[in-house]
Design an enzyme around this catalytic site. Structure first.
Site, mmCIF file in Angstrom:
data_model
loop_
_atom_site.group_PDB
_atom_site.id
_atom_site.type_symbol
_atom_site.label_atom_id
_atom_site.label_comp_id
_atom_site.label_asym_id
_atom_site.label_seq_id
_atom_site.Cartn_x
_atom_site.Cartn_y
_atom_site.Cartn_z
ATOM 1 N N HIS A 204 4.836 2.113 11.187
ATOM 2 C CA HIS A 204 3.808 2.344 10.171
ATOM 3 C C HIS A 204 4.032 3.683 9.497
ATOM 4 O O HIS A 204 4.110 4.721 10.139
ATOM 5 C CB HIS A 204 2.411 2.301 10.801
ATOM 6 C CG HIS A 204 1.348 1.915 9.821
ATOM 7 N ND1 HIS A 204 0.926 2.757 8.806
ATOM 8 C CD2 HIS A 204 0.642 0.771 9.673
ATOM 9 C CE1 HIS A 204 0.003 2.142 8.095
ATOM 10 N NE2 HIS A 204 -0.183 0.924 8.601
ATOM 11 N N HIS B 247 4.331 -1.439 7.767
ATOM 12 C CA HIS B 247 3.298 -1.201 6.762
ATOM 13 C C HIS B 247 3.165 0.302 6.596
ATOM 14 O O HIS B 247 3.686 1.062 7.410
ATOM 15 C CB HIS B 247 1.954 -1.827 7.170
ATOM 16 C CG HIS B 247 0.994 -1.952 6.033
ATOM 17 N ND1 HIS B 247 -0.225 -1.300 6.001
ATOM 18 C CD2 HIS B 247 1.092 -2.636 4.871
ATOM 19 C CE1 HIS B 247 -0.840 -1.603 4.867
ATOM 20 N NE2 HIS B 247 -0.073 -2.413 4.167
ATOM 21 N N HIS C 148 11.381 -6.432 19.690
ATOM 22 C CA HIS C 148 10.310 -7.410 19.525
ATOM 23 C C HIS C 148 8.921 -6.776 19.605
ATOM 24 O O HIS C 148 8.596 -6.038 20.534
ATOM 25 C CB HIS C 148 10.407 -8.481 20.609
ATOM 26 C CG HIS C 148 11.769 -9.089 20.748
ATOM 27 N ND1 HIS C 148 12.285 -9.992 19.854
ATOM 28 C CD2 HIS C 148 12.730 -8.907 21.685
ATOM 29 C CE1 HIS C 148 13.494 -10.343 20.232
ATOM 30 N NE2 HIS C 148 13.799 -9.698 21.337
ATOM 31 N N GLU D 253 0.869 -1.184 0.000
ATOM 32 C CA GLU D 253 0.000 0.000 0.000
ATOM 33 C C GLU D 253 0.899 1.226 0.000
ATOM 34 O O GLU D 253 1.244 1.757 -1.039
ATOM 35 C CB GLU D 253 -0.935 -0.019 1.211
ATOM 36 C CG GLU D 253 -1.910 1.145 1.231
ATOM 37 C CD GLU D 253 -2.802 1.148 2.457
ATOM 38 O OE1 GLU D 253 -3.436 2.190 2.707
ATOM 39 O OE2 GLU D 253 -2.874 0.137 3.175
#
Length: 225
Positions: free
Chosen positions: A122, A91, A117, A72
């Protein structure tokens, strides 16, 4: 012409532990398929996925169960000697970009960065060199300056800019520039911890290439012919 992926574990004869590496799918908003460009010295662990226009630089270590998905928001860049630990997610939002060195990115991560972790990175976001992003933290729609330390369970968002070498305390929500500007310098013990994590993780890419260069069964146990 599609880019080739330069990555040792893509060679099926040499390694049965293969991450999922793929071009992005064709969609109405992205009609061009681009494969990841992965330096041959980087190491991608089993059960990871890297999709789309992602550049992975030299000596990067990507631990198991990492998802780096540029289907995206795109492109992503990951700088040299960076380590991305287990269950981290990358993302980005469509058409939401940051500018750096005259180019635009969904996510740009500098050199010698630690993403610990369970963190979520984003886009749009920028993470400068030698930043530490702690366990289960979120960086979204933010610019994080060189050497900053983001502690466990913290959120950095809403377009804020974190200055270089600033300390985000555990569990903090930095969602206004006023909060970002009030952050203190990194305590010595946190800086030392970040440096030690870097030292350890920079050894992993070469060591794992040697270790998993051995023939192995699906359970991961090396064997001889």
């Amino acid at each position: 012409m599609q880019e080739k992926v330069h990555f040792k574990t893509m060679e099926k004869d040499n390694d049965c532990y293969q991450p999922f590496i793929s071009a992005n799918p064709i969609t109405s908003f992205n009609k061009n398929q681009i494969y990841p460009n992965i330096d041959k010295t980087a190491y991608l662990s089993p059960f990871t996925s890297v999709i789309g226009d992602v550049t992975v630089s030299s000596n990067v270590f990507i631990a198991p169960n990492v998802s780096i998905r540029a289907d995206e928001g795109t492109p992503f860049v990951i700088g040299s000697n960076t380590n991305i630990q287990d269950h981290v997610v990358f993302h980005g939002l469509l058409n939401k970009l940051i500018s750096y060195a005259g180019k635009k990115y969904s996510i740009f991560v500098g050199n010698e960065v630690t993403i610990a972790h369970g963190a979520l990175i984003h886009g749009p976001c920028f993470i400068g060199d030698r930043v530490f992003v702690g366990f289960n933290s979120i960086v979204y729609n933010a610019l994080v300056g060189e050497g900053a330390f983001i502690s466990i369970n913290s959120v950095v968002t809403n377009g804020v800019r974190i200055a270089a070498n600033r300390f985000v305390p555990p569990g903090a929500h930095i969602d206004t520039q006023e909060k970002a500007d009030s952050l203190s310098q990194i305590p010595k013990e946190n800086k030392a911890f970040s440096q030690e994590v870097q030292r350890v993780n920079q050894e992993f890419p070469a060591s794992y290439h040697v270790h998993f260069g051995k023939k192995c069964c699906s359970c991961g146990i090396p064997y001889n012919d």
